[in-house]
Design a protein around this motif. Structure first.
Motif, PDB file in Angstrom:
ATOM      1  N   ALA A   3       4.157  78.921  41.810  1.00  0.00           N
ATOM      2  CA  ALA A   3       5.424  79.090  40.363  1.00  0.00           C
ATOM      3  C   ALA A   3       5.242  79.853  39.708  1.00  0.00           C
ATOM      4  O   ALA A   3       6.899  80.373  39.430  1.00  0.00           O
ATOM      5  N   SER A   4       4.428  80.214  39.426  1.00  0.00           N
ATOM      6  CA  SER A   4       4.498  81.306  38.769  1.00  0.00           C
ATOM      7  C   SER A   4       5.221  83.232  38.486  1.00  0.00           C
ATOM      8  O   SER A   4       5.616  83.187  38.201  1.00  0.00           O
ATOM      9  N   TYR A  32       7.331  82.467  41.207  1.00  0.00           N
ATOM     10  CA  TYR A  32       9.214  82.447  41.749  1.00  0.00           C
ATOM     11  C   TYR A  32       9.877  82.974  40.156  1.00  0.00           C
ATOM     12  O   TYR A  32      10.775  82.829  40.066  1.00  0.00           O
ATOM     13  N   ILE A  33       9.037  81.844  39.133  1.00  0.00           N
ATOM     14  CA  ILE A  33       9.961  81.875  37.701  1.00  0.00           C
ATOM     15  C   ILE A  33       9.809  83.821  37.376  1.00  0.00           C
ATOM     16  O   ILE A  33      10.813  84.515  36.958  1.00  0.00           O
ATOM     17  N   ASP A  34       8.249  84.161  37.519  1.00  0.00           N
ATOM     18  CA  ASP A  34       8.378  85.843  36.144  1.00  0.00           C
ATOM     19  C   ASP A  34       8.868  86.358  37.264  1.00  0.00           C
ATOM     20  O   ASP A  34       9.186  88.023  36.534  1.00  0.00           O
ATOM     21  N   ILE A  62      13.732  80.460  39.789  1.00  0.00           N
ATOM     22  CA  ILE A  62      13.363  79.397  38.103  1.00  0.00           C
ATOM     23  C   ILE A  62      13.315  77.578  39.403  1.00  0.00           C
ATOM     24  O   ILE A  62      12.030  76.927  39.174  1.00  0.00           O
ATOM     25  N   GLY A  93      10.345  77.372  41.454  1.00  0.00           N
ATOM     26  CA  GLY A  93       8.942  77.231  40.489  1.00  0.00           C
ATOM     27  C   GLY A  93       8.909  75.803  39.697  1.00  0.00           C
ATOM     28  O   GLY A  93       7.558  75.487  40.290  1.00  0.00           O
ATOM     29  N   VAL A  94      10.003  75.409  39.127  1.00  0.00           N
ATOM     30  CA  VAL A  94       9.741  74.667  38.536  1.00  0.00           C
ATOM     31  C   VAL A  94       9.475  72.993  39.717  1.00  0.00           C
ATOM     32  O   VAL A  94       8.435  72.539  39.636  1.00  0.00           O
ATOM     33  N   LEU A 151       9.300  76.261  29.807  1.00  0.00           N
ATOM     34  CA  LEU A 151      10.707  76.172  30.660  1.00  0.00           C
ATOM     35  C   LEU A 151      11.504  75.735  29.708  1.00  0.00           C
ATOM     36  O   LEU A 151      13.041  75.781  29.861  1.00  0.00           O
TER      37      LEU A 151
END
Length: 135
Positions: A26-27, A29-31, A36, A39-40, A63
């Motif tokens: 997830a991190s 994907y997000i970072d 996002i 990741g969520v 988030l």
């Protein structure tokens, strides 16, 4: 990032219920990729199995702050602090949430608690200057 995602997905193939791998994915994907919502989704899979997972709730709380979902942020960050009352990252984002909701006094109270735990003059000065911007 894509190589890391591939490795995390392979690891999940071996151990599909490992929350730490899902949180790392997830991190990523997000970072790293800006995806996002992917990741969520991975974080929500973790909290569906363990609603008190500290790391997943911290990321979801951050988030929520960033997206202006204040009530969700309060819920997630309070879950983190109920398990780790000295988690300064959660405190900082909780204070930010209170500030954004117009609860300035509560925000200042949480920032002050955070300063005591961090116990660093530079951090304290930075927080004091920040508080002055919205007091």
């Amino acid at each position: 990032a894509n190589e890391a995602i591939e490795c995390f997905n392979k690891a999940l193939g071996i151990n599909p219920n490992n929350p730490d791998i899902k949180i790392a994915l997830a991190s990523c994907y997000i970072d790293r990729t800006g995806e996002i919502m992917k990741g969520v989704g991975a974080l929500k899979e973790v909290t569906a199995l363990d609603s008190t997972n500290l790391n997943a709730n911290l990321l979801l709380g951050k988030l929520s702050v960033q997206s202006g979902q204040h009530e969700k942020a309060l819920k997630r960050l309070n879950i983190v602090l109920s398990q780790d009352s000295k988690n300064t990252e959660a405190m900082y984002f909780l204070a930010e949430t209170h500030k954004n909701m117009g609860n300035k006094e509560k925000a200042i109270e949480v920032f002050e608690r955070c300063k005591k735990i961090v116990n660093n003059p530079d951090f304290s000065a930075e927080i004091d200057n920040y508080i002055k911007t919205f007091k």
